[in-house]
Design a protein around this motif. Structure first.
Motif, PDB file in Angstrom:
ATOM      1  N   ALA A  47       5.506 -13.001 -15.854  1.00 43.14           N
ATOM      2  CA  ALA A  47       6.958 -12.746 -15.819  1.00 43.14           C
ATOM      3  C   ALA A  47       7.337 -11.534 -16.666  1.00 43.14           C
ATOM      4  N   VAL A  48       6.599 -10.439 -16.459  1.00 42.83           N
ATOM      5  CA  VAL A  48       6.861  -9.199 -17.191  1.00 42.83           C
ATOM      6  C   VAL A  48       7.334  -8.139 -16.201  1.00 42.83           C
ATOM      7  N   PRO A  49       8.047  -7.125 -16.683  1.00 46.82           N
ATOM      8  CA  PRO A  49       8.521  -6.068 -15.792  1.00 46.82           C
ATOM      9  C   PRO A  49       7.357  -5.245 -15.258  1.00 46.82           C
ATOM     10  N   PRO A  50       7.567  -4.509 -14.170  1.00 45.97           N
ATOM     11  CA  PRO A  50       6.487  -3.680 -13.618  1.00 45.97           C
ATOM     12  C   PRO A  50       6.085  -2.572 -14.578  1.00 45.97           C
ATOM     13  N   ALA A  51       4.854  -2.138 -14.460  1.00 45.78           N
ATOM     14  CA  ALA A  51       4.383  -1.009 -15.261  1.00 45.78           C
ATOM     15  C   ALA A  51       5.190   0.233 -14.880  1.00 45.78           C
ATOM     16  N   ASP A  52       5.397   1.116 -15.852  1.00 49.25           N
ATOM     17  CA  ASP A  52       6.090   2.371 -15.553  1.00 49.25           C
ATOM     18  C   ASP A  52       5.256   3.230 -14.612  1.00 49.25           C
ATOM     19  N   LEU A  56      -4.015   4.415  -9.785  1.00 47.25           N
ATOM     20  CA  LEU A  56      -4.640   3.659  -8.697  1.00 47.25           C
ATOM     21  C   LEU A  56      -5.776   4.442  -8.059  1.00 47.25           C
ATOM     22  N   ASP A  57      -6.913   3.779  -7.890  1.00 48.47           N
ATOM     23  CA  ASP A  57      -8.020   4.383  -7.152  1.00 48.47           C
ATOM     24  C   ASP A  57      -7.621   4.508  -5.681  1.00 48.47           C
ATOM     25  N   LEU A  58      -8.052   5.587  -5.044  1.00 50.88           N
ATOM     26  CA  LEU A  58      -7.672   5.815  -3.650  1.00 50.88           C
ATOM     27  C   LEU A  58      -8.197   4.724  -2.734  1.00 50.88           C
ATOM     28  N   THR A  59      -9.437   4.306  -2.944  1.00 46.89           N
ATOM     29  CA  THR A  59     -10.054   3.303  -2.078  1.00 46.89           C
ATOM     30  C   THR A  59     -10.616   2.177  -2.937  1.00 46.89           C
ATOM     31  N   LEU A  60     -10.102   0.976  -2.706  1.00 53.90           N
ATOM     32  CA  LEU A  60     -10.586  -0.202  -3.426  1.00 53.90           C
ATOM     33  C   LEU A  60     -11.559  -0.985  -2.548  1.00 53.90           C
ATOM     34  N   GLY A  61     -12.351  -1.820  -3.182  1.00 53.66           N
ATOM     35  CA  GLY A  61     -13.398  -2.525  -2.455  1.00 53.66           C
ATOM     36  C   GLY A  61     -12.972  -3.833  -1.821  1.00 53.66           C
ATOM     37  N   ASP A  62     -11.654  -4.118  -1.824  1.00 59.99           N
ATOM     38  CA  ASP A  62     -11.203  -5.407  -1.282  1.00 59.99           C
ATOM     39  C   ASP A  62     -10.715  -5.307   0.155  1.00 59.99           C
ATOM     40  N   GLY A  63     -10.915  -4.159   0.788  1.00 60.55           N
ATOM     41  CA  GLY A  63     -10.528  -4.011   2.186  1.00 60.55           C
ATOM     42  C   GLY A  63      -9.091  -3.589   2.420  1.00 60.55           C
ATOM     43  N   THR A  64      -8.327  -3.393   1.357  1.00 61.58           N
ATOM     44  CA  THR A  64      -6.941  -2.959   1.516  1.00 61.58           C
ATOM     45  C   THR A  64      -6.882  -1.466   1.822  1.00 61.58           C
ATOM     46  N   THR A  65      -5.754  -1.022   2.402  1.00 58.52           N
ATOM     47  CA  THR A  65      -5.566   0.393   2.698  1.00 58.52           C
ATOM     48  C   THR A  65      -4.757   1.051   1.595  1.00 58.52           C
ATOM     49  N   VAL A  66      -4.861   2.370   1.485  1.00 58.61           N
ATOM     50  CA  VAL A  66      -4.090   3.084   0.480  1.00 58.61           C
ATOM     51  C   VAL A  66      -2.594   2.973   0.767  1.00 58.61           C
ATOM     52  N   THR A  67      -2.223   2.964   2.049  1.00 56.39           N
ATOM     53  CA  THR A  67      -0.805   2.819   2.401  1.00 56.39           C
ATOM     54  C   THR A  67      -0.267   1.488   1.913  1.00 56.39           C
ATOM     55  N   GLU A  68      -1.021   0.438   2.163  1.00 56.38           N
ATOM     56  CA  GLU A  68      -0.614  -0.902   1.730  1.00 56.38           C
ATOM     57  C   GLU A  68      -0.492  -0.970   0.216  1.00 56.38           C
ATOM     58  N   ASN A  69      -1.474  -0.449  -0.488  1.00 60.27           N
ATOM     59  CA  ASN A  69      -1.476  -0.545  -1.945  1.00 60.27           C
ATOM     60  C   ASN A  69      -0.357   0.263  -2.583  1.00 60.27           C
ATOM     61  N   VAL A  70      -0.192   1.513  -2.153  1.00 64.21           N
ATOM     62  CA  VAL A  70       0.863   2.348  -2.727  1.00 64.21           C
ATOM     63  C   VAL A  70       2.234   1.771  -2.409  1.00 64.21           C
ATOM     64  N   SER A  71       2.441   1.356  -1.164  1.00 64.74           N
ATOM     65  CA  SER A  71       3.741   0.811  -0.756  1.00 64.74           C
ATOM     66  C   SER A  71       4.108  -0.414  -1.581  1.00 64.74           C
ATOM     67  N   ARG A  72       3.154  -1.306  -1.807  1.00 61.71           N
ATOM     68  CA  ARG A  72       3.431  -2.520  -2.578  1.00 61.71           C
ATOM     69  C   ARG A  72       3.808  -2.185  -4.013  1.00 61.71           C
ATOM     70  N   LEU A  73       3.111  -1.236  -4.587  1.00 59.28           N
ATOM     71  CA  LEU A  73       3.381  -0.881  -5.984  1.00 59.28           C
ATOM     72  C   LEU A  73       4.710  -0.159  -6.135  1.00 59.28           C
ATOM     73  N   VAL A  74       5.024   0.728  -5.189  1.00 61.56           N
ATOM     74  CA  VAL A  74       6.302   1.442  -5.246  1.00 61.56           C
ATOM     75  C   VAL A  74       7.461   0.473  -5.050  1.00 61.56           C
ATOM     76  N   ARG A  75       7.316  -0.437  -4.083  1.00 59.44           N
ATOM     77  CA  ARG A  75       8.364  -1.444  -3.871  1.00 59.44           C
ATOM     78  C   ARG A  75       8.541  -2.319  -5.103  1.00 59.44           C
ATOM     79  N   ASP A  76       7.457  -2.530  -5.835  1.00 53.69           N
ATOM     80  CA  ASP A  76       7.514  -3.377  -7.028  1.00 53.69           C
ATOM     81  C   ASP A  76       8.203  -2.663  -8.195  1.00 53.69           C
ATOM     82  N   GLY A  77       8.365  -1.344  -8.077  1.00 52.57           N
ATOM     83  CA  GLY A  77       9.117  -0.630  -9.109  1.00 52.57           C
ATOM     84  C   GLY A  77       8.322   0.314  -9.988  1.00 52.57           C
TER      85      GLY A  77
END
Length: 218
Positions: A47-52, A56-77
């Motif tokens: 229950a802490v605020p988002p990091a300023d 982020l690494d461009l390609t992670l090993g969990d099968g996620t896409t860069v679009t998905e990862n960046v979008s989620r983080l930007v939406r999170d603030g």
């Protein structure tokens, strides 16, 4: 104090950045982990605020896409810096379209990464040579094929001028200038480079060489 999250599936990279940030008095590592999901779950649980800033690494090993990862983080603030070897133009371009604030090469000095974090935390733009090189080298990067008038309107509008001033400067009606911006947005959507906001239009204009970095205004 800038709150920083590190997301990279290479522990050695994270440890190096953690040590560098610890040597400063202005940056606090609030999270270090290997996936975006891990970070978001931690944030929800704590229950802490988002990091300023999230590095982020461009390609992670969990099968996620860069679009998905960046979008989620930007939406999170958070603002997002891509930390990568920047040798995959299409993925770098996807990160930019998704809203990443910039890219820093993993071959850069650690001090350059720290300075990039400070720059983005201040709300300033990065001097993204890697972005430009990646985009220029990406033959799949689709041009929006703007008309001469649309380019003129976009160049002035993206540089910070109000649309009414753009119209006056070009000697056209306000409605004409507005129609041109609407067509520009449609054309960028058609080639997979959406620009729903004025900031997005500035990014597209910079990508296409219509304005230079630092040309934007309020």
């Amino acid at each position: 104090m800038t709150r920083v999250a590190l997301i990279d599936d290479h522990e050695s990279v994270r440890l190096g950045l953690e040590a560098a940030c610890a040597r400063t008095t202005t940056k606090q590592i609030v999270f270090s982990g290997s996936t975006v999901a891990e970070y978001l779950n931690w944030r929800a649980f704590a229950a802490v605020p988002p990091a300023d800033v999230v590095v982020l690494d461009l390609t992670l090993g969990d099968g996620t896409t860069v679009t998905e990862n960046v979008s989620r983080l930007v939406r999170d603030g958070s603002s997002v810096i891509i930390h990568s070897v920047a040798d995959r133009p299409a993925a770098v371009r996807e990160a930019l379209v998704a809203g990443a604030a910039g890219v820093v090469s993993k071959s850069s000095r650690i001090d350059d990464v720290i300075e990039a974090i400070a720059t983005v935390a201040r709300g300033d733009s990065l001097d993204n040579v890697e972005w430009a090189n990646a985009i220029e080298g990406d033959r799949a990067f689709a041009s929006a094929q703007l008309s001469a008038r649309e380019r003129d309107v976009l160049r002035l509008y993206a540089a910070g001028l109000p649309l009414k001033v753009v119209a006056d400067r070009l000697g056209i009606a306000y409605s004409t200038a507005k129609e041109n911006i609407t067509r520009v947005r449609v054309k960028y959507v058609e080639v997979g480079r959406p620009a729903p906001t004025k900031v997005d239009l500035l990014r597209r204009a910079m990508e296409d060489g219509l304005v230079t970095e630092g040309s934007g205004g309020d």
